[in-house]
Design an enzyme around this catalytic site. Structure first.
Site, PDB file in Angstrom:
ATOM      1  N   ASP A 124      24.403  69.287  -7.104  1.00 22.22           N
ATOM      2  CA  ASP A 124      24.245  70.178  -5.948  1.00 22.22           C
ATOM      3  C   ASP A 124      23.672  71.536  -6.361  1.00 22.22           C
ATOM      4  O   ASP A 124      22.687  72.006  -5.787  1.00 22.22           O
ATOM      5  CB  ASP A 124      25.603  70.415  -5.244  1.00 22.22           C
ATOM      6  CG  ASP A 124      26.076  69.206  -4.462  1.00 22.22           C
ATOM      7  OD1 ASP A 124      25.492  68.117  -4.635  1.00 22.22           O
ATOM      8  OD2 ASP A 124      27.045  69.329  -3.687  1.00 22.22           O
TER       9      ASP A 124
ATOM     10  N   ALA B 264      29.933  69.255   5.389  1.00 23.17           N
ATOM     11  CA  ALA B 264      29.136  68.178   5.992  1.00 23.17           C
ATOM     12  C   ALA B 264      28.373  67.385   4.927  1.00 23.17           C
ATOM     13  O   ALA B 264      27.614  66.483   5.261  1.00 23.17           O
ATOM     14  CB  ALA B 264      28.171  68.763   7.008  1.00 23.17           C
ATOM     15  N   GLY B 265      28.537  67.765   3.659  1.00 23.37           N
ATOM     16  CA  GLY B 265      27.796  67.083   2.589  1.00 23.37           C
ATOM     17  C   GLY B 265      26.434  67.700   2.354  1.00 23.37           C
ATOM     18  O   GLY B 265      25.578  67.114   1.691  1.00 23.37           O
ATOM     19  N   LEU B 266      26.225  68.909   2.910  1.00 23.16           N
ATOM     20  CA  LEU B 266      24.901  69.543   2.804  1.00 23.16           C
ATOM     21  C   LEU B 266      24.873  70.693   1.792  1.00 23.16           C
ATOM     22  O   LEU B 266      23.944  71.491   1.775  1.00 23.16           O
ATOM     23  CB  LEU B 266      24.462  70.039   4.188  1.00 23.16           C
ATOM     24  CG  LEU B 266      24.203  68.916   5.194  1.00 23.16           C
ATOM     25  CD1 LEU B 266      23.957  69.479   6.593  1.00 23.16           C
ATOM     26  CD2 LEU B 266      22.990  68.077   4.766  1.00 23.16           C
TER      27      LEU B 266
ATOM     28  N   PRO C  81      25.862  73.584   8.243  1.00 23.42           N
ATOM     29  CA  PRO C  81      27.204  73.175   8.675  1.00 23.42           C
ATOM     30  C   PRO C  81      28.137  73.062   7.461  1.00 23.42           C
ATOM     31  O   PRO C  81      27.719  72.567   6.417  1.00 23.42           O
ATOM     32  CB  PRO C  81      26.994  71.803   9.321  1.00 23.42           C
ATOM     33  CG  PRO C  81      25.529  71.643   9.489  1.00 23.42           C
ATOM     34  CD  PRO C  81      24.835  72.587   8.578  1.00 23.42           C
TER      35      PRO C  81
ATOM     36  N   SER D  54      26.931  73.362   1.467  1.00 24.23           N
ATOM     37  CA  SER D  54      27.152  74.733   1.956  1.00 24.23           C
ATOM     38  C   SER D  54      27.850  75.590   0.904  1.00 24.23           C
ATOM     39  O   SER D  54      27.525  76.767   0.745  1.00 24.23           O
ATOM     40  CB  SER D  54      27.942  74.736   3.263  1.00 24.23           C
ATOM     41  OG  SER D  54      29.223  74.195   3.071  1.00 24.23           O
ATOM     42  N   SER D  55      28.794  75.001   0.151  1.00 25.78           N
ATOM     43  CA  SER D  55      29.522  75.831  -0.822  1.00 25.78           C
ATOM     44  C   SER D  55      28.635  76.172  -2.018  1.00 25.78           C
ATOM     45  O   SER D  55      28.622  77.311  -2.484  1.00 25.78           O
ATOM     46  CB  SER D  55      30.828  75.166  -1.260  1.00 25.78           C
ATOM     47  OG  SER D  55      30.584  74.091  -2.113  1.00 25.78           O
TER      48      SER D  55
HETATM   49  C1  MEV Z   1      28.191  65.669  -3.586  1.00 23.51           C
HETATM   50  O1  MEV Z   1      27.075  66.309  -2.996  1.00 23.51           O
HETATM   51  C2  MEV Z   1      27.758  64.547  -4.457  1.00 23.51           C
HETATM   52  C3  MEV Z   1      28.881  63.800  -5.178  1.00 23.51           C
HETATM   53  O2  MEV Z   1      28.230  62.833  -5.992  1.00 23.51           O
HETATM   54  C4  MEV Z   1      29.746  64.705  -6.006  1.00 23.51           C
HETATM   55  C5  MEV Z   1      29.025  65.270  -7.220  1.00 23.51           C
HETATM   56  O3  MEV Z   1      27.976  64.745  -7.638  1.00 23.51           O
HETATM   57  O4  MEV Z   1      29.558  66.233  -7.793  1.00 23.51           O
HETATM   58  C6  MEV Z   1      29.769  63.047  -4.193  1.00 23.51           C
END
Ligand code: MEV
Length: 296
Positions: free
Chosen positions: A137, A89-91, A86, A93-94
């Site tokens: 990430d 969504a914090g997963l 998704p 994807s990018s």
């Molecule tokens: C994003 O997946 C995690 C954050 O800590 C941003 C980052 O570490 O670059 C919110």
């Protein structure tokens, strides 16, 4: 030729990792981006799902940046992109798309990339879209292992037991760049209060590393609940995310927390095999879409 990259979850330390505190992230191999590439007379890009104009131009820009990072000035290829991750969504994807694209374009042009090269180039792409990413990430997706990440460096964590996770997506877009900027503003304005949240977050990640290695899932779950409370104190949770954490807790999850930038996106719940179905249903009752996964 075809290349793939997985999704990721942050198990501990989102946001605090941007301030040099340790974080823990894990690959989600059940959700993936796939990029195929073949010779063509002009650049053609084909997506497997309907995307809006904004998303389309963002992806085209990402392809151009990936080519430029690899020193390629003209890309005559047909690029097919499909993803089960998704978006927003914090997963990851990018980051996952950046990595799959870099691998595919490099392979197509017979450019050899080491893991370190791939990581550095993926981070350069992330910087274009996220402003000031910590690098966690891209690192976890390239490594494809659970990592303990601090100050731009990572070590692999071997978990004592596999983690049964339910990833519950609120469907509300999580804009990482916006949330990171929000936390930065607070950090500048209320330095000592923010230190009072970020420091314990870092300590939780340290304790979580031990619990993970020992396979102490009960302790790990408690640490996740604590991490969620600190993230809420930081101002990156919302009602929907809090409701999901409560639904998971009431249904017997070992632990639950928001994961990623927050403000929307996902909650992850650590569950036992026996209670998994009950917890899944409870989370779905809030309107979330739930993706079960096992991380080892
Ligand atoms: C994003 O997946 C995690 C954050 O800590 C941003 C980052 O570490 O670059 C919110």
């Amino acid at each position: 030729m075809k290349e793939e990259a997985c999704a990721k979850v942050i198990l501990f330390g989102e946001h605090s990792v941007v301030y040099g505190k340790p974080g823990i992230a894990a690959p989600v191999r059940s959700l993936r981006t796939s990029v195929s590439i073949a010779k063509a007379s002009v650049l053609q890009i084909i997506f497997d799902r309907d995307i809006d104009e904004k998303e389309r131009s963002r992806i085209v820009e990402l392809i151009m940046l990936a080519a430029r990072e690899l020193g390629i000035s003209s890309l005559e290829a047909k690029i097919g992109i499909s993803s089960s991750i998704p978006f927003s969504a914090g997963l990851g994807s990018s980051a996952s798309l950046s990595i799959a694209l870099l691998k595919a374009i490099a392979g197509f042009n017979r450019i050899a990339l080491t893991e370190d090269d791939l990581n550095a180039k993926a981070l350069a792409l992330e910087k274009q879209f996220h402003g000031n990413p910590s690098g966690i990430d891209n690192e976890v997706i390239v490594t494809d292992r659970i990592i303990f990440f601090e100050d731009g460096k990572s070590t692999v964590i071997i978990p004592g037991k596999p983690l049964h996770l339910l990833i519950a997506d609120t469907g509300i877009s999580s804009d990482t760049k916006k949330m990171v900027r929000k936390v930065r503003k607070q950090f500048v304005a209320y330095r000592s209060e923010m230190d009072g949240i970020l420091k314990p977050m870092g300590e939780l990640a340290g304790k979580a590393k031990d619990a993970l290695e020992e396979g102490d899932l009960k302790e790990l779950g408690l640490l996740m609940f604590q991490n969620h409370t600190l993230l809420a104190d930081l101002g990156v949770s919302n009602q929907e995310l809090d409701d999901l954490v409560k639904a998971a807790d009431d249904a017997g999850a070992l632990g639950a927390k928001l994961s990623g930038g927050g403000g929307g996106g996902v909650v992850i719940a650590l569950v036992t095999d026996e209670k998994s179905e009950r917890i899944r249903k409870a989370m779905e009752m809030t309107g979330a879409k739930v993706y079960p996964t096992v991380i080892s």
